[in-house]
Enzyme design. Structure first.
Site, PDB file in Angstrom:
ATOM      1  N   ASP A   9       0.847  -1.202   0.000  1.00  0.00           N
ATOM      2  CA  ASP A   9       0.000   0.000   0.000  1.00  0.00           C
ATOM      3  C   ASP A   9       0.884   1.255   0.000  1.00  0.00           C
ATOM      4  OD1 ASP A   9       0.974  -0.407   2.600  1.00  0.00           O
ATOM      5  OD2 ASP A   9      -0.755   0.559   3.542  1.00  0.00           O
ATOM      6  N   ASP A  14       6.970   1.450   2.141  1.00  0.00           N
ATOM      7  CA  ASP A  14       6.709   0.448   1.094  1.00  0.00           C
ATOM      8  C   ASP A  14       7.614   0.725  -0.101  1.00  0.00           C
ATOM      9  OD1 ASP A  14       4.027   1.203   2.512  1.00  0.00           O
ATOM     10  OD2 ASP A  14       3.603  -0.782   1.700  1.00  0.00           O
ATOM     11  N   ASP A 239       8.452  -1.716   6.517  1.00  0.00           N
ATOM     12  CA  ASP A 239       8.289  -2.556   5.321  1.00  0.00           C
ATOM     13  C   ASP A 239       9.635  -2.999   4.754  1.00  0.00           C
ATOM     14  OD1 ASP A 239       5.609  -2.275   5.667  1.00  0.00           O
ATOM     15  OD2 ASP A 239       5.336  -0.788   4.086  1.00  0.00           O
TER      16      ASP A 239
END
Ligand code: BDR
Ligand code: CA
Length: 307
Positions: A9, A14, A239
């Site tokens: 996402d 990310d 992440d």
């Protein structure tokens, strides 16, 4: 060769994780599936396109769920920016997103080559939970699943006790933890215990390349946010840590396997991660927790993506 499917996402961290994977010599990103999380599905999908453009990667992108399984959930624009990439104002990517839904793609890819693909989940687990409901054999067909999510000591970053990805879709997290065994979990506490130092942040920002320029532009807001919080320049990389654990399992220096479940109904604690640290429940351990990681090596993976 580690063949990756990344469910994500994006999201600043990310983006860092995908950049590191894209640059890793012994890995190939085979597909990216997107989910609503830090920002809307439309934005996370657009951001995934931009990240792959910057890294020069041709992997297909599949858009997934635009809502959590049961309840409405908010985003994390306060940290990631209204666009999810630090309000960096990159022009929209011309890249085309695949017509197939991410959930169907997750099932098809695993069934086409059982045992070949490693799945890394960096957002709310909505896509994975739906895929697992449609095809309960997926845990045997993905080589590995590494998840970023959960606050294993209940030191939440979204509510007092819950971490963002689990809080955004607690039902999905509960389904995955219960029915997808084995999986490796990188938690919020492990993230906080492995920050980048001021020197590491400075060195990342000092690179001179289009990828480094992208990193600087998307990360500036997050860096300012964290500097206010901690009183010194630092970067937290939830992440990226999860991606690193997928790329180089030995990056995890200490792990422990326990039974872990997700609270669905607490008035104050919905989305809380409940770890059976002392084996009191009598339930089979189902989750491998990454507890200590080699931060220096994680940093190297990101800086290799900036050259
Ligand atoms: C997780 O929440 C998101 O904001 C980050 O991208 C990460 O996946 C950390 O709690
Ligand atoms: Ca994320």
């Amino acid at each position: 060769m580690i063949r990756l499917v990344v469910d994500t996402d994006p999201g600043v961290d990310d983006a860092h994780a995908i950049m590191a994977a894209a640059a890793y010599p012994d890995a190939r990103i085979e597909a990216v599936t997107t989910v609503k999380g830090n920002v809307s599905l439309e934005r996370t999908t657009a951001n995934a396109c931009t990240i792959l453009d910057v890294m020069g990667i041709n992997a297909p992108i599949y858009a997934g769920c635009e809502q959590a399984l049961v309840a409405e959930s908010g985003g994390a624009e306060g940290f990631h920016g209204a666009d999810g990439l630090g309000d960096s104002a990159y022009p929209p990517s011309p890249r085309k997103v695949e017509a197939e839904h991410a959930v169907h793609a997750l099932i098809r890819l695993a069934n086409a080559e059982p045992g070949a693909l490693t799945l890394v989940a960096l957002g709310p687990l909505t896509n994975l939970a739906l895929a697992l409901r449609l095809d309960p054999t997926l845990p045997r067909k993905y080589r590995r699943l590494v998840v970023m999510g959960g606050a294993i000591r209940s030191m939440g970053n979204t509510t007092l006790t819950a971490e963002f990805n689990f809080h955004a879709d607690p039902e999905a997290a509960a389904i995955i933890l219960r029915d997808w065994t084995p999986l490796t979990l990188v938690s919020w506490e492990t993230t906080v215990e492995h920050p980048f130092s001021e020197a590491q942040v400075k060195a990342l920002l000092a690179h001179d390349s289009p990828r480094a320029e992208f990193l600087r532009r998307i990360s500036q807001g997050a860096l300012t946010f964290l500097e206010h919080l901690f009183g010194r320049p630092t970067m937290l990389e939830p992440d990226l840590l999860a991606m690193a654990a997928a790329l180089e399992p030995e990056i995890v220096r200490r792990k422990a396997t326990h039974h872990v479940a997700v609270e669905l109904s607490g008035a104050l604690t919905r989305g809380q991660t409940c770890v059976d640290w002392y084996g009191m429940s009598g339930k089979q351990p189902n989750v491998e927790l990454a507890l200590e990681m080699n931060t220096e090596r994680v940093w190297e993976l990101l800086q290799a993506a900036l050259i």
